[in-house]
Design a protein around this motif. Structure first.
Motif, PDB file in Angstrom:
ATOM      1  N   ASP A  42       0.854  -1.192   0.000  1.00 44.67           N
ATOM      2  CA  ASP A  42       0.000   0.000   0.000  1.00 44.67           C
ATOM      3  C   ASP A  42       0.888   1.240   0.000  1.00 44.67           C
ATOM      4  O   ASP A  42       2.111   1.146   0.020  1.00 44.67           O
ATOM      5  CB  ASP A  42      -0.967   0.015   1.189  1.00 44.67           C
ATOM      6  N   TYR A  43       0.239   2.412  -0.025  1.00 42.85           N
ATOM      7  CA  TYR A  43       0.982   3.668  -0.084  1.00 42.85           C
ATOM      8  C   TYR A  43       1.649   4.025   1.243  1.00 42.85           C
ATOM      9  O   TYR A  43       2.461   4.940   1.299  1.00 42.85           O
ATOM     10  CB  TYR A  43       0.072   4.803  -0.535  1.00 42.85           C
ATOM     11  N   GLN A  44       1.326   3.314   2.309  1.00 42.19           N
ATOM     12  CA  GLN A  44       1.952   3.554   3.599  1.00 42.19           C
ATOM     13  C   GLN A  44       3.205   2.702   3.803  1.00 42.19           C
ATOM     14  O   GLN A  44       3.859   2.783   4.833  1.00 42.19           O
ATOM     15  CB  GLN A  44       0.959   3.301   4.756  1.00 42.19           C
ATOM     16  N   GLY A  45       3.525   1.847   2.844  1.00 44.13           N
ATOM     17  CA  GLY A  45       4.741   1.037   2.919  1.00 44.13           C
ATOM     18  C   GLY A  45       4.594  -0.279   3.640  1.00 44.13           C
ATOM     19  O   GLY A  45       5.597  -0.914   3.971  1.00 44.13           O
ATOM     20  N   ASN A  53      -4.640  -4.950  -1.827  1.00 47.36           N
ATOM     21  CA  ASN A  53      -5.427  -4.736  -3.047  1.00 47.36           C
ATOM     22  C   ASN A  53      -4.667  -3.912  -4.075  1.00 47.36           C
ATOM     23  O   ASN A  53      -5.225  -3.515  -5.098  1.00 47.36           O
ATOM     24  CB  ASN A  53      -6.785  -4.103  -2.730  1.00 47.36           C
ATOM     25  N   ARG A  54      -3.401  -3.642  -3.804  1.00 47.85           N
ATOM     26  CA  ARG A  54      -2.535  -2.982  -4.783  1.00 47.85           C
ATOM     27  C   ARG A  54      -1.095  -3.328  -4.418  1.00 47.85           C
ATOM     28  O   ARG A  54      -0.813  -3.740  -3.313  1.00 47.85           O
ATOM     29  CB  ARG A  54      -2.733  -1.478  -4.801  1.00 47.85           C
ATOM     30  N   VAL A  55      -0.217  -3.152  -5.377  1.00 50.17           N
ATOM     31  CA  VAL A  55       1.202  -3.394  -5.127  1.00 50.17           C
ATOM     32  C   VAL A  55       1.980  -2.221  -5.713  1.00 50.17           C
ATOM     33  O   VAL A  55       1.731  -1.809  -6.835  1.00 50.17           O
ATOM     34  CB  VAL A  55       1.674  -4.719  -5.771  1.00 50.17           C
ATOM     35  N   ILE A  56       2.884  -1.689  -4.928  1.00 50.43           N
ATOM     36  CA  ILE A  56       3.770  -0.642  -5.398  1.00 50.43           C
ATOM     37  C   ILE A  56       5.155  -1.263  -5.520  1.00 50.43           C
ATOM     38  O   ILE A  56       5.671  -1.827  -4.557  1.00 50.43           O
ATOM     39  CB  ILE A  56       3.798   0.564  -4.422  1.00 50.43           C
ATOM     40  N   ILE A  57       5.724  -1.192  -6.720  1.00 49.13           N
ATOM     41  CA  ILE A  57       7.024  -1.811  -6.969  1.00 49.13           C
ATOM     42  C   ILE A  57       8.000  -0.734  -7.423  1.00 49.13           C
ATOM     43  O   ILE A  57       7.710   0.042  -8.336  1.00 49.13           O
ATOM     44  CB  ILE A  57       6.926  -2.893  -8.073  1.00 49.13           C
ATOM     45  N   TRP A  58       9.165  -0.710  -6.768  1.00 47.44           N
ATOM     46  CA  TRP A  58      10.265   0.172  -7.144  1.00 47.44           C
ATOM     47  C   TRP A  58      11.308  -0.734  -7.772  1.00 47.44           C
ATOM     48  O   TRP A  58      11.860  -1.606  -7.118  1.00 47.44           O
ATOM     49  CB  TRP A  58      10.816   0.870  -5.901  1.00 47.44           C
TER      50      TRP A  58
END
Length: 63
Positions: A42-45, A53-58
């Motif tokens: 999530d956007y909070q890390g 329900n989402r994935v943030i990938i760097w």
């Protein structure tokens, strides 16, 4: 779509939605020469979990 004369235009376009698995995304990134540096659920890390329900990938390009 609502036209200027007030009539409606409808066009049925057959399509399918496919949500990629995290494994597929990792494979695509690897095949494109990227390395996953960090990923979050999530956007909070928070970490990725079954409830995510989402994935943030760097990812960075391999040099």
């Amino acid at each position: 779509m609502m036209l200027a004369d007030g009539s409606t235009l409808v066009q049925e376009i057959p399509s399918e939605k496919h949500f990629a698995s995290l494994e597929q995304i990792h494979e695509w990134l690897d095949e494109a020469g990227f390395v996953v540096e960090q990923e979050y659920g999530d956007y909070q890390g928070h970490p990725i979990s079954e409830m995510t329900n989402r994935v943030i990938i760097w990812a960075g390009k391999v040099r």
